[in-house]
Design an enzyme around this catalytic site. Structure first.
Site, PDB file in Angstrom:
ATOM      1  N   GLU A  83     -25.094  48.219  -6.211  1.00 44.51           N
ATOM      2  CA  GLU A  83     -25.703  48.489  -7.514  1.00 44.51           C
ATOM      3  C   GLU A  83     -26.844  47.509  -7.734  1.00 44.51           C
ATOM      4  OE1 GLU A  83     -23.204  47.541 -11.024  1.00 44.51           O
ATOM      5  OE2 GLU A  83     -21.568  47.285  -9.591  1.00 44.51           O
ATOM      6  N   CYS A 120     -19.551  49.501  -9.562  1.00 42.89           N
ATOM      7  CA  CYS A 120     -18.721  48.786  -8.575  1.00 42.89           C
ATOM      8  C   CYS A 120     -17.817  49.714  -7.774  1.00 42.89           C
ATOM      9  CB  CYS A 120     -17.850  47.749  -9.281  1.00 42.89           C
ATOM     10  SG  CYS A 120     -18.801  46.631 -10.306  1.00 42.89           S
ATOM     11  N   HIS A 244     -10.067  46.154  -8.648  1.00 43.06           N
ATOM     12  CA  HIS A 244     -11.431  45.662  -8.861  1.00 43.06           C
ATOM     13  C   HIS A 244     -11.336  44.395  -9.724  1.00 43.06           C
ATOM     14  CE1 HIS A 244     -15.552  45.188  -9.855  1.00 43.06           C
ATOM     15  NE2 HIS A 244     -15.361  45.483 -11.126  1.00 43.06           N
TER      16      HIS A 244
HETATM   17  N1  CAA Z   1      -9.113  27.856 -22.627  1.00 39.96           N
HETATM   18  C1  CAA Z   1      -8.452  28.953 -22.181  1.00 39.96           C
HETATM   19  N2  CAA Z   1      -8.955  30.222 -22.280  1.00 39.96           N
HETATM   20  C2  CAA Z   1     -10.180  30.358 -22.824  1.00 39.96           C
HETATM   21  C3  CAA Z   1     -10.910  29.264 -23.309  1.00 39.96           C
HETATM   22  C4  CAA Z   1     -10.338  27.969 -23.192  1.00 39.96           C
HETATM   23  N3  CAA Z   1     -10.960  26.879 -23.611  1.00 39.96           N
HETATM   24  N4  CAA Z   1     -12.079  29.732 -23.804  1.00 39.96           N
HETATM   25  C5  CAA Z   1     -12.074  31.066 -23.652  1.00 39.96           C
HETATM   26  N5  CAA Z   1     -10.931  31.451 -23.046  1.00 39.96           N
HETATM   27  C6  CAA Z   1     -10.511  32.799 -22.676  1.00 39.96           C
HETATM   28  C7  CAA Z   1     -10.742  33.798 -23.795  1.00 39.96           C
HETATM   29  O1  CAA Z   1      -9.663  33.863 -24.681  1.00 39.96           O
HETATM   30  C8  CAA Z   1     -10.911  35.074 -22.994  1.00 39.96           C
HETATM   31  O2  CAA Z   1      -9.656  35.551 -22.581  1.00 39.96           O
HETATM   32  P1  CAA Z   1      -9.089  36.944 -23.176  1.00 39.96           P
HETATM   33  O3  CAA Z   1     -10.086  37.985 -22.792  1.00 39.96           O
HETATM   34  O4  CAA Z   1      -7.781  37.106 -22.524  1.00 39.96           O
HETATM   35  O5  CAA Z   1      -9.038  36.742 -24.661  1.00 39.96           O
HETATM   36  C9  CAA Z   1     -11.612  34.618 -21.726  1.00 39.96           C
HETATM   37  O6  CAA Z   1     -11.357  33.215 -21.620  1.00 39.96           O
HETATM   38  C10 CAA Z   1     -13.124  34.806 -21.761  1.00 39.96           C
HETATM   39  O7  CAA Z   1     -13.611  34.182 -22.921  1.00 39.96           O
HETATM   40  P2  CAA Z   1     -14.607  34.932 -23.898  1.00 39.96           P
HETATM   41  O8  CAA Z   1     -14.146  36.319 -24.161  1.00 39.96           O
HETATM   42  O9  CAA Z   1     -14.894  34.052 -25.043  1.00 39.96           O
HETATM   43  O10 CAA Z   1     -15.870  34.989 -22.917  1.00 39.96           O
HETATM   44  P3  CAA Z   1     -17.250  35.651 -23.141  1.00 39.96           P
HETATM   45  O11 CAA Z   1     -17.528  35.986 -24.560  1.00 39.96           O
HETATM   46  O12 CAA Z   1     -18.183  34.753 -22.456  1.00 39.96           O
HETATM   47  O13 CAA Z   1     -17.153  37.066 -22.389  1.00 39.96           O
HETATM   48  C11 CAA Z   1     -16.888  38.649 -20.675  1.00 39.96           C
HETATM   49  C12 CAA Z   1     -16.337  37.356 -21.259  1.00 39.96           C
HETATM   50  C13 CAA Z   1     -16.920  39.754 -21.723  1.00 39.96           C
HETATM   51  C14 CAA Z   1     -15.970  39.079 -19.544  1.00 39.96           C
HETATM   52  C15 CAA Z   1     -18.323  38.365 -20.149  1.00 39.96           C
HETATM   53  O14 CAA Z   1     -18.271  37.418 -19.120  1.00 39.96           O
HETATM   54  C16 CAA Z   1     -19.035  39.595 -19.638  1.00 39.96           C
HETATM   55  O15 CAA Z   1     -19.694  40.301 -20.386  1.00 39.96           O
HETATM   56  N6  CAA Z   1     -18.934  39.864 -18.286  1.00 39.96           N
HETATM   57  C17 CAA Z   1     -19.620  40.988 -17.665  1.00 39.96           C
HETATM   58  C18 CAA Z   1     -18.889  42.292 -17.902  1.00 39.96           C
HETATM   59  C19 CAA Z   1     -17.552  42.327 -17.212  1.00 39.96           C
HETATM   60  O16 CAA Z   1     -17.290  41.649 -16.229  1.00 39.96           O
HETATM   61  N7  CAA Z   1     -16.661  43.208 -17.721  1.00 39.96           N
HETATM   62  C20 CAA Z   1     -15.390  43.431 -17.082  1.00 39.96           C
HETATM   63  C21 CAA Z   1     -14.981  44.891 -17.150  1.00 39.96           C
HETATM   64  S1  CAA Z   1     -16.332  45.925 -16.570  1.00 39.96           S
HETATM   65  C22 CAA Z   1     -16.241  45.860 -14.860  1.00 39.96           C
HETATM   66  O17 CAA Z   1     -15.239  45.493 -14.310  1.00 39.96           O
HETATM   67  C23 CAA Z   1     -17.461  46.255 -14.086  1.00 39.96           C
HETATM   68  C24 CAA Z   1     -18.093  45.034 -13.531  1.00 39.96           C
HETATM   69  O18 CAA Z   1     -17.742  44.581 -12.447  1.00 39.96           O
HETATM   70  C25 CAA Z   1     -19.150  44.377 -14.313  1.00 39.96           C
END
Ligand code: CAA
Length: 445
Positions: A83, A120, A244
Protein backbone atom coordinates in the site's frame (compact mmCIF):
# COMPACT_ATOMS: atom_id res chain seq x y z
CA UNK A 1 -6.93 -32.85 -2.92
CA UNK A 2 -3.29 -31.76 -2.99
CA UNK A 3 -2.10 -29.51 -0.15
CA UNK A 4 -1.09 -26.01 -1.18
CA UNK A 5 0.55 -23.42 1.03
CA UNK A 6 3.76 -21.69 2.06
CA UNK A 7 6.93 -23.62 1.37
CA UNK A 8 9.47 -21.08 2.65
CA UNK A 9 9.69 -17.47 3.89
CA UNK A 10 12.28 -14.72 4.19
CA UNK A 11 12.18 -11.35 5.93
CA UNK A 12 13.89 -8.04 5.18
CA UNK A 13 13.74 -5.27 7.75
CA UNK A 14 14.39 -1.58 7.12
CA UNK A 15 17.93 -1.04 8.41
CA UNK A 16 17.22 1.72 10.92
CA UNK A 17 15.63 1.41 14.35
CA UNK A 18 13.77 4.10 16.26
CA UNK A 19 13.43 3.40 19.99
CA UNK A 20 9.81 4.37 20.72
CA UNK A 21 9.68 4.54 24.54
CA UNK A 22 13.27 5.80 24.86
CA UNK A 23 13.62 8.31 22.01
CA UNK A 24 10.25 9.06 20.43
CA UNK A 25 8.15 9.28 23.61
CA UNK A 26 10.78 11.43 25.36
CA UNK A 27 10.84 14.08 22.61
CA UNK A 28 7.03 14.08 22.40
CA UNK A 29 6.64 14.40 26.17
CA UNK A 30 4.73 11.15 26.36
CA UNK A 31 4.76 8.43 28.99
CA UNK A 32 6.98 5.57 27.67
CA UNK A 33 4.36 3.15 29.00
CA UNK A 34 1.97 4.31 26.29
CA UNK A 35 4.33 2.35 24.00
CA UNK A 36 5.50 -0.54 26.17
CA UNK A 37 2.14 -1.19 27.87
CA UNK A 38 -0.60 0.51 25.79
CA UNK A 39 0.47 -0.07 22.19
CA UNK A 40 2.89 -2.92 22.99
CA UNK A 41 5.74 -1.53 20.87
CA UNK A 42 9.42 -1.13 21.72
CA UNK A 43 10.75 0.09 18.35
CA UNK A 44 10.02 0.87 14.69
CA UNK A 45 12.06 -0.38 11.74
CA UNK A 46 12.65 2.47 9.29
CA UNK A 47 14.26 2.58 5.82
CA UNK A 48 17.72 4.05 5.28
CA UNK A 49 18.01 6.57 2.41
CA UNK A 50 18.85 3.86 -0.16
CA UNK A 51 15.94 1.61 0.81
CA UNK A 52 12.37 1.56 -0.51
CA UNK A 53 9.62 -0.98 -1.20
CA UNK A 54 11.52 -2.37 -4.21
CA UNK A 55 14.86 -2.86 -2.44
CA UNK A 56 13.26 -4.42 0.64
CA UNK A 57 11.02 -6.69 -1.47
CA UNK A 58 13.85 -7.69 -3.81
CA UNK A 59 16.20 -8.32 -0.89
CA UNK A 60 13.65 -10.54 0.87
CA UNK A 61 12.97 -12.42 -2.39
CA UNK A 62 16.68 -12.85 -3.21
CA UNK A 63 17.35 -14.10 0.30
CA UNK A 64 14.50 -16.59 -0.03
CA UNK A 65 15.49 -17.93 -3.45
CA UNK A 66 19.20 -18.17 -2.57
CA UNK A 67 18.59 -19.89 0.75
CA UNK A 68 16.22 -22.47 -0.74
CA UNK A 69 18.32 -22.90 -3.89
CA UNK A 70 15.30 -22.01 -6.03
CA UNK A 71 16.07 -20.96 -9.61
CA UNK A 72 14.10 -18.33 -11.52
CA UNK A 73 12.82 -21.06 -13.86
CA UNK A 74 11.00 -22.64 -10.88
CA UNK A 75 8.87 -19.46 -10.44
CA UNK A 76 5.66 -18.97 -12.47
CA UNK A 77 4.29 -15.76 -10.95
CA UNK A 78 5.50 -12.84 -8.87
CA UNK A 79 2.79 -10.99 -6.98
CA UNK A 80 3.58 -7.95 -4.87
CA UNK A 81 1.30 -6.71 -2.11
CA UNK A 82 1.84 -3.11 -1.06
CA UNK A 83 0.00 0.00 0.00
CA UNK A 84 3.09 2.17 -0.51
CA UNK A 85 3.29 2.01 -4.32
CA UNK A 86 4.88 4.99 -6.12
CA UNK A 87 3.52 4.29 -9.62
CA UNK A 88 -0.09 3.97 -10.76
CA UNK A 89 0.83 1.87 -13.80
CA UNK A 90 4.12 -0.02 -13.61
CA UNK A 91 3.92 -2.64 -10.86
CA UNK A 92 6.61 -3.10 -8.22
CA UNK A 93 6.90 -6.77 -9.28
CA UNK A 94 8.49 -5.69 -12.59
CA UNK A 95 11.21 -3.79 -10.73
CA UNK A 96 11.76 -6.74 -8.39
CA UNK A 97 11.86 -9.17 -11.33
CA UNK A 98 14.50 -6.93 -12.95
CA UNK A 99 16.55 -6.88 -9.74
CA UNK A 100 16.47 -10.69 -9.48
CA UNK A 101 17.44 -11.14 -13.14
CA UNK A 102 20.44 -8.84 -12.61
CA UNK A 103 22.05 -11.21 -10.10
CA UNK A 104 20.59 -14.66 -10.79
CA UNK A 105 20.89 -17.06 -13.71
CA UNK A 106 17.87 -17.22 -16.04
CA UNK A 107 15.01 -14.80 -16.59
CA UNK A 108 11.48 -14.06 -15.41
CA UNK A 109 10.40 -13.41 -19.01
CA UNK A 110 7.57 -16.00 -18.86
CA UNK A 111 6.52 -15.17 -15.33
CA UNK A 112 3.12 -13.52 -14.73
CA UNK A 113 3.55 -10.41 -12.55
CA UNK A 114 1.08 -8.30 -10.66
CA UNK A 115 0.42 -5.95 -7.79
CA UNK A 116 -2.46 -6.32 -5.36
CA UNK A 117 -4.07 -3.49 -3.42
CA UNK A 118 -6.38 -3.74 -0.46
CA UNK A 119 -4.56 -1.92 2.34
CA UNK A 120 -2.89 -4.42 4.70
CA UNK A 121 -4.99 -7.33 3.42
CA UNK A 122 -3.43 -7.72 -0.03
CA UNK A 123 -0.55 -10.00 1.05
CA UNK A 124 -3.09 -12.58 2.12
CA UNK A 125 -5.07 -12.01 -1.08
CA UNK A 126 -1.89 -12.72 -3.10
CA UNK A 127 -1.48 -16.00 -1.20
CA UNK A 128 -5.03 -16.86 -2.11
CA UNK A 129 -4.45 -15.99 -5.79
CA UNK A 130 -1.43 -18.30 -5.76
CA UNK A 131 -3.53 -21.03 -4.13
CA UNK A 132 -6.19 -20.74 -6.85
CA UNK A 133 -3.58 -20.73 -9.64
CA UNK A 134 -1.97 -23.92 -8.33
CA UNK A 135 -5.31 -25.61 -7.50
CA UNK A 136 -6.50 -24.88 -11.06
CA UNK A 137 -3.33 -26.61 -12.29
CA UNK A 138 -2.32 -23.60 -14.37
CA UNK A 139 1.14 -23.33 -12.76
CA UNK A 140 3.01 -25.86 -14.94
CA UNK A 141 4.72 -27.26 -11.86
CA UNK A 142 6.06 -23.86 -10.86
CA UNK A 143 5.76 -21.99 -7.55
CA UNK A 144 4.42 -18.49 -6.90
CA UNK A 145 6.61 -15.83 -5.32
CA UNK A 146 4.49 -13.56 -3.11
CA UNK A 147 6.17 -10.45 -1.71
CA UNK A 148 4.59 -8.03 0.74
CA UNK A 149 6.52 -4.78 1.13
CA UNK A 150 5.75 -1.41 2.71
CA UNK A 151 7.21 1.75 4.12
CA UNK A 152 4.44 2.41 6.64
CA UNK A 153 5.05 6.11 7.31
CA UNK A 154 2.47 8.59 8.61
CA UNK A 155 2.55 12.38 8.32
CA UNK A 156 4.64 14.02 11.04
CA UNK A 157 2.43 14.71 14.05
CA UNK A 158 -0.25 12.15 13.07
CA UNK A 159 -1.22 9.76 15.90
CA UNK A 160 -0.25 6.88 13.60
CA UNK A 161 3.40 8.03 13.71
CA UNK A 162 3.68 5.93 16.87
CA UNK A 163 3.01 2.75 14.90
CA UNK A 164 5.26 3.20 11.83
CA UNK A 165 7.47 0.50 10.31
CA UNK A 166 9.22 -0.66 7.14
CA UNK A 167 10.03 -4.09 5.84
CA UNK A 168 9.16 -6.95 3.51
CA UNK A 169 8.28 -10.64 3.65
CA UNK A 170 8.82 -12.99 0.70
CA UNK A 171 6.88 -16.25 0.56
CA UNK A 172 7.15 -19.18 -1.82
CA UNK A 173 3.72 -20.75 -2.41
CA UNK A 174 3.72 -24.27 -3.77
CA UNK A 175 1.98 -27.65 -3.78
CA UNK A 176 3.08 -30.01 -1.00
CA UNK A 177 4.62 -27.14 1.02
CA UNK A 178 7.13 -27.47 3.88
CA UNK A 179 5.69 -24.82 6.23
CA UNK A 180 1.87 -24.53 6.27
CA UNK A 181 -1.02 -25.66 4.04
CA UNK A 182 -4.04 -23.35 3.51
CA UNK A 183 -7.60 -24.38 4.31
CA UNK A 184 -10.08 -24.46 1.47
CA UNK A 185 -12.46 -22.41 3.65
CA UNK A 186 -12.08 -18.63 3.92
CA UNK A 187 -14.32 -16.28 5.88
CA UNK A 188 -14.79 -12.70 4.67
CA UNK A 189 -16.16 -9.60 6.45
CA UNK A 190 -16.20 -6.63 4.07
CA UNK A 191 -17.88 -3.21 3.99
CA UNK A 192 -17.35 0.20 2.37
CA UNK A 193 -15.56 2.13 5.16
CA UNK A 194 -13.48 5.30 5.40
CA UNK A 195 -11.27 4.44 8.38
CA UNK A 196 -7.87 4.72 6.65
CA UNK A 197 -7.18 5.76 3.07
CA UNK A 198 -4.63 7.47 0.79
CA UNK A 199 -6.57 9.29 -1.96
CA UNK A 200 -3.61 9.93 -4.30
CA UNK A 201 -1.43 10.96 -1.38
CA UNK A 202 1.62 9.35 0.21
CA UNK A 203 0.66 9.53 3.88
CA UNK A 204 -2.68 8.13 5.04
CA UNK A 205 -5.75 10.02 6.22
CA UNK A 206 -6.69 8.07 9.33
CA UNK A 207 -9.56 8.06 11.76
CA UNK A 208 -7.54 6.10 14.32
CA UNK A 209 -10.22 5.38 16.91
CA UNK A 210 -12.74 4.41 14.25
CA UNK A 211 -10.18 2.19 12.50
CA UNK A 212 -9.93 0.12 15.68
CA UNK A 213 -13.70 -0.40 15.76
CA UNK A 214 -13.84 -1.26 12.05
CA UNK A 215 -11.01 -3.80 12.46
CA UNK A 216 -12.96 -5.55 15.25
CA UNK A 217 -16.32 -5.47 13.44
CA UNK A 218 -15.02 -6.86 10.15
CA UNK A 219 -12.94 -9.54 11.95
CA UNK A 220 -16.06 -10.69 13.79
CA UNK A 221 -17.99 -10.95 10.51
CA UNK A 222 -15.13 -12.85 8.86
CA UNK A 223 -15.08 -15.28 11.80
CA UNK A 224 -18.85 -15.85 11.49
CA UNK A 225 -18.47 -16.42 7.75
CA UNK A 226 -15.63 -18.88 8.38
CA UNK A 227 -17.68 -20.77 10.98
CA UNK A 228 -20.61 -20.94 8.54
CA UNK A 229 -18.34 -23.17 6.42
CA UNK A 230 -16.45 -25.13 9.08
CA UNK A 231 -19.06 -25.50 11.84
CA UNK A 232 -18.39 -24.44 15.45
CA UNK A 233 -14.80 -23.72 16.48
CA UNK A 234 -13.11 -24.09 19.84
CA UNK A 235 -10.38 -21.63 20.92
CA UNK A 236 -8.12 -24.56 21.75
CA UNK A 237 -8.48 -26.10 18.27
CA UNK A 238 -5.72 -23.76 17.16
CA UNK A 239 -2.09 -23.82 18.28
CA UNK A 240 -1.70 -20.10 17.49
CA UNK A 241 -3.82 -17.24 16.20
CA UNK A 242 -1.68 -14.95 14.02
CA UNK A 243 -3.69 -11.76 13.35
CA UNK A 244 -2.94 -8.58 11.45
CA UNK A 245 -0.91 -6.53 13.97
CA UNK A 246 -0.89 -2.76 13.37
CA UNK A 247 0.41 -2.75 16.97
CA UNK A 248 0.19 -5.52 19.58
CA UNK A 249 -2.44 -3.65 21.66
CA UNK A 250 -4.87 -4.02 18.72
CA UNK A 251 -4.48 -7.80 18.78
CA UNK A 252 -5.10 -7.79 22.55
CA UNK A 253 -8.51 -6.27 21.84
CA UNK A 254 -9.28 -8.69 18.97
CA UNK A 255 -8.12 -11.83 20.79
CA UNK A 256 -10.57 -11.58 23.69
CA UNK A 257 -13.45 -11.12 21.22
CA UNK A 258 -12.33 -14.16 19.21
CA UNK A 259 -12.10 -16.19 22.45
CA UNK A 260 -15.54 -15.01 23.59
CA UNK A 261 -17.02 -15.99 20.23
CA UNK A 262 -15.44 -19.43 19.86
CA UNK A 263 -15.84 -20.58 23.47
CA UNK A 264 -19.66 -20.43 23.25
CA UNK A 265 -21.30 -23.85 23.46
CA UNK A 266 -18.11 -25.61 24.59
CA UNK A 267 -17.30 -27.34 27.90
CA UNK A 268 -14.83 -24.54 28.61
CA UNK A 269 -17.64 -22.05 27.92
CA UNK A 270 -19.83 -23.87 30.50
CA UNK A 271 -17.00 -23.70 33.02
CA UNK A 272 -16.64 -19.95 32.42
CA UNK A 273 -20.41 -19.49 32.84
CA UNK A 274 -20.11 -21.03 36.29
CA UNK A 275 -17.18 -18.73 37.06
CA UNK A 276 -18.36 -15.34 35.78
CA UNK A 277 -21.96 -15.90 34.59
CA UNK A 278 -23.41 -16.35 31.11
CA UNK A 279 -22.48 -14.23 28.09
CA UNK A 280 -25.02 -11.39 27.76
CA UNK A 281 -27.52 -11.77 24.91
CA UNK A 282 -29.34 -8.93 23.14
CA UNK A 283 -32.75 -10.39 24.04
CA UNK A 284 -32.03 -9.93 27.76
CA UNK A 285 -31.75 -6.11 27.46
CA UNK A 286 -34.27 -3.45 26.57
CA UNK A 287 -31.90 -1.11 24.78
CA UNK A 288 -28.85 -1.56 22.58
CA UNK A 289 -26.84 0.71 24.92
CA UNK A 290 -27.59 -1.46 27.95
CA UNK A 291 -26.60 -4.56 26.00
CA UNK A 292 -23.32 -2.99 24.84
CA UNK A 293 -22.46 -1.92 28.37
CA UNK A 294 -23.15 -5.44 29.67
CA UNK A 295 -21.09 -7.09 26.94
CA UNK A 296 -18.18 -4.71 27.66
CA UNK A 297 -18.27 -5.50 31.38
CA UNK A 298 -18.50 -9.24 30.64
CA UNK A 299 -15.55 -9.08 28.21
CA UNK A 300 -13.38 -7.27 30.77
CA UNK A 301 -14.19 -9.98 33.31
CA UNK A 302 -13.51 -12.73 30.77
CA UNK A 303 -10.09 -11.22 29.99
CA UNK A 304 -9.22 -11.58 33.69
CA UNK A 305 -10.05 -15.29 33.95
CA UNK A 306 -7.28 -17.84 34.34
CA UNK A 307 -8.54 -19.78 31.28
CA UNK A 308 -8.35 -16.73 29.03
CA UNK A 309 -4.98 -15.55 30.34
CA UNK A 310 -3.44 -18.98 29.78
CA UNK A 311 -4.92 -19.18 26.25
CA UNK A 312 -3.67 -15.70 25.39
CA UNK A 313 -0.17 -16.32 26.79
CA UNK A 314 0.24 -19.62 24.95
CA UNK A 315 -1.48 -18.93 21.63
CA UNK A 316 -1.59 -15.20 20.93
CA UNK A 317 1.24 -13.42 22.73
CA UNK A 318 3.96 -15.39 20.87
CA UNK A 319 2.59 -14.08 17.54
CA UNK A 320 3.50 -10.51 18.58
CA UNK A 321 7.22 -11.16 19.04
CA UNK A 322 8.47 -9.54 15.83
CA UNK A 323 5.81 -6.83 15.51
CA UNK A 324 6.58 -5.47 18.97
CA UNK A 325 10.16 -4.79 17.78
CA UNK A 326 9.44 -3.41 14.30
CA UNK A 327 6.04 -1.63 14.28
CA UNK A 328 3.45 -1.94 11.55
CA UNK A 329 4.65 -3.41 8.26
CA UNK A 330 1.12 -3.15 6.78
CA UNK A 331 0.82 -5.96 4.17
CA UNK A 332 3.52 -8.02 5.93
CA UNK A 333 2.19 -7.70 9.44
CA UNK A 334 0.03 -10.85 9.58
CA UNK A 335 2.85 -12.80 7.91
CA UNK A 336 5.26 -11.63 10.61
CA UNK A 337 2.71 -12.90 13.15
CA UNK A 338 2.74 -16.37 11.52
CA UNK A 339 6.57 -16.39 11.48
CA UNK A 340 6.67 -15.27 15.14
CA UNK A 341 4.36 -18.13 16.14
CA UNK A 342 6.44 -20.75 14.34
CA UNK A 343 9.68 -19.34 15.79
CA UNK A 344 8.14 -19.57 19.26
CA UNK A 345 7.18 -23.20 18.67
CA UNK A 346 10.70 -24.01 17.41
CA UNK A 347 12.31 -22.27 20.41
CA UNK A 348 10.18 -24.35 22.77
CA UNK A 349 10.81 -27.50 20.77
CA UNK A 350 7.08 -28.01 20.31
CA UNK A 351 5.64 -30.80 18.23
CA UNK A 352 3.54 -28.79 15.83
CA UNK A 353 3.11 -30.92 12.72
CA UNK A 354 -0.60 -31.31 11.93
CA UNK A 355 -1.60 -28.52 14.34
CA UNK A 356 -3.61 -25.64 12.97
CA UNK A 357 -3.26 -21.86 12.95
CA UNK A 358 -6.24 -19.49 12.79
CA UNK A 359 -5.02 -16.65 10.59
CA UNK A 360 -6.87 -13.30 10.67
CA UNK A 361 -5.94 -10.64 8.10
CA UNK A 362 -7.36 -7.13 7.82
CA UNK A 363 -7.25 -4.29 5.34
CA UNK A 364 -8.73 -0.86 5.99
CA UNK A 365 -11.40 0.29 3.63
CA UNK A 366 -12.35 -2.44 4.77
CA UNK A 367 -12.13 -6.23 4.65
CA UNK A 368 -11.12 -8.96 7.06
CA UNK A 369 -10.28 -12.51 6.02
CA UNK A 370 -10.00 -15.58 8.22
CA UNK A 371 -8.65 -18.95 7.15
CA UNK A 372 -6.91 -21.88 8.81
CA UNK A 373 -3.47 -23.31 8.08
CA UNK A 374 -2.13 -26.77 8.90
CA UNK A 375 1.51 -26.95 9.97
CA UNK A 376 3.51 -29.27 7.68
CA UNK A 377 6.20 -31.86 8.60
CA UNK A 378 9.07 -29.71 7.26
CA UNK A 379 8.10 -26.63 9.31
CA UNK A 380 10.95 -26.69 11.81
CA UNK A 381 13.75 -26.71 9.25
CA UNK A 382 11.90 -24.19 7.09
CA UNK A 383 11.45 -21.69 9.92
CA UNK A 384 14.85 -22.39 11.51
CA UNK A 385 16.69 -20.80 8.60
CA UNK A 386 14.75 -17.52 8.58
CA UNK A 387 17.20 -15.68 10.91
CA UNK A 388 14.90 -12.78 11.80
CA UNK A 389 16.61 -11.88 15.08
CA UNK A 390 20.01 -11.30 13.46
CA UNK A 391 18.34 -9.06 10.89
CA UNK A 392 16.71 -7.01 13.66
CA UNK A 393 19.89 -6.89 15.74
CA UNK A 394 21.90 -5.42 12.87
CA UNK A 395 19.63 -2.33 12.61
CA UNK A 396 21.30 0.96 13.43
CA UNK A 397 19.56 2.85 16.21
CA UNK A 398 18.86 6.48 15.27
CA UNK A 399 18.52 9.70 17.23
CA UNK A 400 15.42 11.87 16.97
CA UNK A 401 17.25 14.35 14.70
CA UNK A 402 18.19 11.51 12.38
CA UNK A 403 14.61 10.27 12.46
CA UNK A 404 13.38 13.67 11.30
CA UNK A 405 15.80 13.61 8.36
CA UNK A 406 14.95 10.00 7.46
CA UNK A 407 11.23 10.83 7.45
CA UNK A 408 11.81 13.93 5.28
CA UNK A 409 14.03 11.99 2.85
CA UNK A 410 11.26 9.48 2.25
CA UNK A 411 8.60 12.18 1.92
CA UNK A 412 7.81 12.38 -1.82
CA UNK A 413 6.97 16.12 -1.51
CA UNK A 414 10.24 17.06 0.17
CA UNK A 415 13.59 17.94 -1.44
CA UNK A 416 15.59 16.71 1.56
CA UNK A 417 18.38 14.27 0.75
CA UNK A 418 20.67 12.59 3.26
CA UNK A 419 23.81 10.49 3.30
CA UNK A 420 23.05 6.87 4.26
CA UNK A 421 23.42 6.01 7.93
CA UNK A 422 24.41 2.40 7.21
CA UNK A 423 26.67 0.74 4.64
CA UNK A 424 24.88 -1.59 2.23
CA UNK A 425 26.40 -4.99 1.57
CA UNK A 426 25.10 -7.95 -0.48
CA UNK A 427 21.83 -6.18 -1.21
CA UNK A 428 19.85 -4.15 -3.74
CA UNK A 429 19.89 -0.37 -3.28
CA UNK A 430 18.06 2.57 -4.84
CA UNK A 431 20.41 4.19 -7.37
CA UNK A 432 18.61 7.33 -8.56
CA UNK A 433 16.13 8.25 -11.25
CA UNK A 434 16.04 7.36 -14.96
CA UNK A 435 14.98 9.65 -17.85
CA UNK A 436 11.27 8.66 -17.67
CA UNK A 437 11.05 9.16 -13.93
CA UNK A 438 11.63 5.46 -13.33
CA UNK A 439 13.56 4.31 -10.29
CA UNK A 440 16.88 2.58 -10.79
CA UNK A 441 18.47 -0.09 -8.68
CA UNK A 442 21.79 -1.88 -8.39
CA UNK A 443 23.19 -4.72 -6.34
CA UNK A 444 25.99 -3.86 -3.91
CA UNK A 445 28.37 -6.77 -3.30
N1 CAA B 1 0.27 3.55 30.28
C1 CAA B 1 -0.42 2.49 29.80
N2 CAA B 1 -1.24 2.55 28.71
C2 CAA B 1 -1.33 3.74 28.08
C3 CAA B 1 -0.65 4.88 28.53
C4 CAA B 1 0.18 4.76 29.67
N3 CAA B 1 0.87 5.78 30.15
N4 CAA B 1 -0.97 5.90 27.70
C5 CAA B 1 -1.82 5.42 26.78
N5 CAA B 1 -2.04 4.11 26.99
C6 CAA B 1 -2.88 3.19 26.24
C7 CAA B 1 -4.24 3.79 25.93
O1 CAA B 1 -5.17 3.56 26.95
C8 CAA B 1 -4.59 3.04 24.66
O2 CAA B 1 -5.03 1.74 24.97
P1 CAA B 1 -6.56 1.31 24.69
O3 CAA B 1 -6.77 1.49 23.23
O4 CAA B 1 -6.64 -0.08 25.14
O5 CAA B 1 -7.39 2.28 25.49
C9 CAA B 1 -3.25 2.86 23.96
O6 CAA B 1 -2.26 3.01 24.98
C10 CAA B 1 -2.98 3.91 22.90
O7 CAA B 1 -3.14 5.18 23.49
P2 CAA B 1 -4.01 6.30 22.79
O8 CAA B 1 -5.30 5.75 22.31
O9 CAA B 1 -4.03 7.49 23.67
O10 CAA B 1 -3.06 6.57 21.53
P3 CAA B 1 -3.28 7.51 20.33
O11 CAA B 1 -4.35 8.52 20.55
O12 CAA B 1 -1.93 8.00 20.02
O13 CAA B 1 -3.84 6.56 19.16
C11 CAA B 1 -3.94 4.84 17.57
C12 CAA B 1 -3.55 5.18 19.00
C13 CAA B 1 -5.39 5.21 17.30
C14 CAA B 1 -3.79 3.34 17.39
C15 CAA B 1 -2.99 5.61 16.62
O14 CAA B 1 -1.67 5.19 16.82
C16 CAA B 1 -3.34 5.45 15.16
O15 CAA B 1 -4.13 6.20 14.61
N6 CAA B 1 -2.69 4.44 14.47
C17 CAA B 1 -2.90 4.22 13.04
C18 CAA B 1 -4.19 3.48 12.77
C19 CAA B 1 -4.15 2.07 13.30
O16 CAA B 1 -3.12 1.45 13.48
N7 CAA B 1 -5.36 1.50 13.52
C20 CAA B 1 -5.48 0.12 13.91
C21 CAA B 1 -6.68 -0.54 13.26
S1 CAA B 1 -6.66 -0.23 11.49
C22 CAA B 1 -5.54 -1.37 10.85
O17 CAA B 1 -5.22 -2.33 11.49
C23 CAA B 1 -4.98 -1.10 9.49
C24 CAA B 1 -3.57 -0.65 9.64
O18 CAA B 1 -2.66 -1.47 9.68
C25 CAA B 1 -3.30 0.79 9.72
Amino acid sequence: MQSIGIDAVAVWSGKLKLDLPGTFAAVNNEDPEKYTVGLGLSASSLPDSYEDIVTMGANAAYRLLSRTDTSLSAIGRIDVATESAFDNSKPVSTYIGGCLESVMEGTVRHVDKGERKFACLSGTQCLNDAYNWIAADRNRGRAALVISTDTALYARGDAGEATQGAGAVAMLVDADPDLVAFSHERGIGSMDETDFLKPNQQFPSVDGKRSVQVYLARMREALEDFKAQTGPLHPEHFAYGPFHTPYPGMVRKAAVLAFRNTVRGTALGDQLTEEIGPQPTRAAFETEDEYIEAIRAYTDELADTEAYRRWYTERIEPTLRISSQVGNWYTSSVHLARISALLDAADHDRTLTGDRLLVGSYGSGAEAEIHAETVQPGWKDAIGSVAVESMLDRRREITFDEYERVHATHNHDSEVEMEPLTTPSEEFVFDGWGPMGERQYRFVS
